[in-house]
Motif scaffolding. Structure first.
Motif, PDB file in Angstrom:
ATOM      1  N   ALA A  35      72.875  75.839 -18.706  1.00  0.00           N
ATOM      2  CA  ALA A  35      72.289  74.778 -17.739  1.00  0.00           C
ATOM      3  C   ALA A  35      71.771  73.254 -18.199  1.00  0.00           C
ATOM      4  O   ALA A  35      71.896  73.035 -19.389  1.00  0.00           O
ATOM      5  CB  ALA A  35      70.802  75.307 -17.263  1.00  0.00           C
ATOM      6  N   ARG A  37      69.178  71.307 -17.749  1.00  0.00           N
ATOM      7  CA  ARG A  37      67.889  71.064 -17.755  1.00  0.00           C
ATOM      8  C   ARG A  37      67.320  72.651 -17.945  1.00  0.00           C
ATOM      9  O   ARG A  37      66.796  72.856 -17.026  1.00  0.00           O
ATOM     10  CB  ARG A  37      67.212  70.399 -17.011  1.00  0.00           C
ATOM     11  CG  ARG A  37      67.448  68.843 -17.147  1.00  0.00           C
ATOM     12  CD  ARG A  37      66.702  68.134 -16.350  1.00  0.00           C
ATOM     13  NE  ARG A  37      66.797  68.234 -14.894  1.00  0.00           N
ATOM     14  CZ  ARG A  37      66.036  67.782 -13.923  1.00  0.00           C
ATOM     15  NH1 ARG A  37      64.950  67.197 -14.401  1.00  0.00           N
ATOM     16  NH2 ARG A  37      66.430  68.020 -12.784  1.00  0.00           N
ATOM     17  N   PRO A  38      67.612  73.548 -18.958  1.00  0.00           N
ATOM     18  CA  PRO A  38      67.181  75.006 -18.802  1.00  0.00           C
ATOM     19  C   PRO A  38      65.771  75.318 -18.917  1.00  0.00           C
ATOM     20  O   PRO A  38      64.880  74.488 -19.812  1.00  0.00           O
ATOM     21  CB  PRO A  38      68.001  75.411 -20.088  1.00  0.00           C
ATOM     22  CG  PRO A  38      67.933  74.390 -21.113  1.00  0.00           C
ATOM     23  CD  PRO A  38      68.173  73.235 -20.247  1.00  0.00           C
ATOM     24  N   ARG A  39      65.421  76.105 -18.414  1.00  0.00           N
ATOM     25  CA  ARG A  39      64.004  76.690 -18.159  1.00  0.00           C
ATOM     26  C   ARG A  39      63.946  77.976 -18.994  1.00  0.00           C
ATOM     27  O   ARG A  39      62.878  78.279 -19.265  1.00  0.00           O
ATOM     28  CB  ARG A  39      63.466  76.765 -16.912  1.00  0.00           C
ATOM     29  CG  ARG A  39      63.260  75.452 -15.790  1.00  0.00           C
ATOM     30  CD  ARG A  39      62.716  75.534 -14.726  1.00  0.00           C
ATOM     31  NE  ARG A  39      63.799  76.370 -13.840  1.00  0.00           N
ATOM     32  CZ  ARG A  39      63.655  77.011 -13.014  1.00  0.00           C
ATOM     33  NH1 ARG A  39      62.422  77.244 -12.360  1.00  0.00           N
ATOM     34  NH2 ARG A  39      64.767  77.738 -12.071  1.00  0.00           N
ATOM     35  N   HIS A  67      70.428  76.773 -11.290  1.00  0.00           N
ATOM     36  CA  HIS A  67      68.978  76.734 -11.185  1.00  0.00           C
ATOM     37  C   HIS A  67      68.079  76.600 -12.707  1.00  0.00           C
ATOM     38  O   HIS A  67      66.899  77.501 -12.319  1.00  0.00           O
ATOM     39  CB  HIS A  67      68.916  78.159 -10.517  1.00  0.00           C
ATOM     40  CG  HIS A  67      69.468  78.380  -9.043  1.00  0.00           C
ATOM     41  ND1 HIS A  67      68.906  78.017  -7.901  1.00  0.00           N
ATOM     42  CD2 HIS A  67      70.807  78.608  -8.702  1.00  0.00           C
ATOM     43  CE1 HIS A  67      69.583  78.010  -6.879  1.00  0.00           C
ATOM     44  NE2 HIS A  67      70.817  78.710  -7.466  1.00  0.00           N
ATOM     45  N   GLY A  68      68.645  76.126 -13.414  1.00  0.00           N
ATOM     46  CA  GLY A  68      67.931  75.729 -14.836  1.00  0.00           C
ATOM     47  C   GLY A  68      67.896  77.023 -15.723  1.00  0.00           C
ATOM     48  O   GLY A  68      66.908  77.140 -16.424  1.00  0.00           O
ATOM     49  N   ARG A 228      64.287  72.092 -10.762  1.00  0.00           N
ATOM     50  CA  ARG A 228      65.707  72.351 -11.003  1.00  0.00           C
ATOM     51  C   ARG A 228      66.592  71.182 -11.654  1.00  0.00           C
ATOM     52  O   ARG A 228      66.031  70.082 -11.510  1.00  0.00           O
ATOM     53  CB  ARG A 228      66.491  72.909  -9.637  1.00  0.00           C
ATOM     54  CG  ARG A 228      65.457  74.261  -9.313  1.00  0.00           C
ATOM     55  CD  ARG A 228      66.215  74.907  -7.987  1.00  0.00           C
ATOM     56  NE  ARG A 228      65.513  76.095  -7.391  1.00  0.00           N
ATOM     57  CZ  ARG A 228      65.857  76.755  -6.514  1.00  0.00           C
ATOM     58  NH1 ARG A 228      67.098  76.445  -5.647  1.00  0.00           N
ATOM     59  NH2 ARG A 228      65.113  78.045  -6.153  1.00  0.00           N
ATOM     60  N   GLU A 229      67.806  71.532 -11.597  1.00  0.00           N
ATOM     61  CA  GLU A 229      68.790  70.338 -12.159  1.00  0.00           C
ATOM     62  C   GLU A 229      68.900  69.332 -10.972  1.00  0.00           C
ATOM     63  O   GLU A 229      68.556  69.701  -9.901  1.00  0.00           O
ATOM     64  CB  GLU A 229      70.206  71.053 -12.311  1.00  0.00           C
ATOM     65  CG  GLU A 229      69.967  71.769 -13.514  1.00  0.00           C
ATOM     66  CD  GLU A 229      71.409  72.268 -14.211  1.00  0.00           C
ATOM     67  OE1 GLU A 229      72.140  71.346 -14.611  1.00  0.00           O
ATOM     68  OE2 GLU A 229      71.958  73.277 -14.018  1.00  0.00           O
TER      69      GLU A 229
END
Length: 229
Positions: A35, A37-39, A67-68, A228-229
């Motif tokens: 992703a 911008r990963p969560r 969806h991160g 989210r991205e």
């Protein structure tokens, strides 16, 4: 010890980096679908009879990064070595433990996931490895035709939030056979152990996969909230 390469996969149509990791059980391989911008990281392994090309694993790798969620598809050492028969559960667990530092290296929460035998590994090792949650795809509750040989204790003993995704016609355990517990369960109507649905089923194969990806996206969102991205 790890090594990395980069390739483009036709299935996901995104760049995927491949990393090999030496473990006690041999050399494993991680295919990363990152992703922007990963969560979270969702790390998923395959079953005893297939690889990371399984339709559900590929669908998640294609859908979740938007969806991160960075998806790491893990090939166990026996599969990397080209063997056709999976080793004993303790060896599978050793391989999974060996790749965990690479999965957790980014400092993000890691969801331990797997399909079939990989789901059992994820459940058995979740607590000791500090998994954020477990995603069990086609959990083999019992061998086909042998409900008395239940593996429910592995599922119930995961010790972290757990989502089970199960085909309605899975011979390794239909949704109604699962015991009550803290886990959530999503049924894929008509689906078999590989989530294949008959051509005359009430849903298409594409809809079946959307049930899986949409359900996992919603569940992941309940675990951690963020942009989210």
């Amino acid at each position: 010890m790890t090594s990395k390469t980069t390739e483009t996969t036709a299935t996901t149509r995104t760049a995927a980096s491949t990393e090999t990791v030496d473990t006690e059980a041999g050399t494993a391989r991680i295919t990363w679908h990152r992703a922007k911008r990963p969560r979270l990281v969702l790390a998923a392994s395959h079953g005893a009879g297939g690889g990371i090309g399984a339709r559900d694993l590929q669908a998640l790798a294609a859908a979740l990064p938007a969806h991160g969620v960075t998806v790491a598809l893990v090939e166990q050492p026996w599969r990397v070595a080209g063997k056709k028969v999976a080793p004993a559960p303790k060896t599978l667990d050793a391989g999974w433990r060996g790749v965990w530092p690479a999965l957790a290296a980014a400092g993000l929460p890691v969801i331990s996931a797997g399909r079939s035998a990989g789901a059992r590994v994820a459940c058995r090792t979740a607590a000791e490895l500090g998994a954020h949650a477990v995603l069990a795809l086609s959990f083999p509750l019992h061998p086909p035709g042998k409900p008395e040989k239940s593996r429910a204790d592995e599922l119930l003993g995961a010790g972290v939030p757990t989502l089970v995704v199960q085909g309605g016609n899975d011979p390794f355990g239909k949704p109604e056979e699962f015991p009550d517990g803290a886990h959530r369960l999503i049924e894929v109507p008509y689906g078999d152990h590989g989530f294949a649905v008959p051509k005359r089923a009430g849903i298409t194969q594409e809809q079946a996969l959307e049930l899986i990806t949409d359900g996992v996206v919603e569940w992941v969102g309940s675990l951690v909230r963020g942009p989210r991205e």
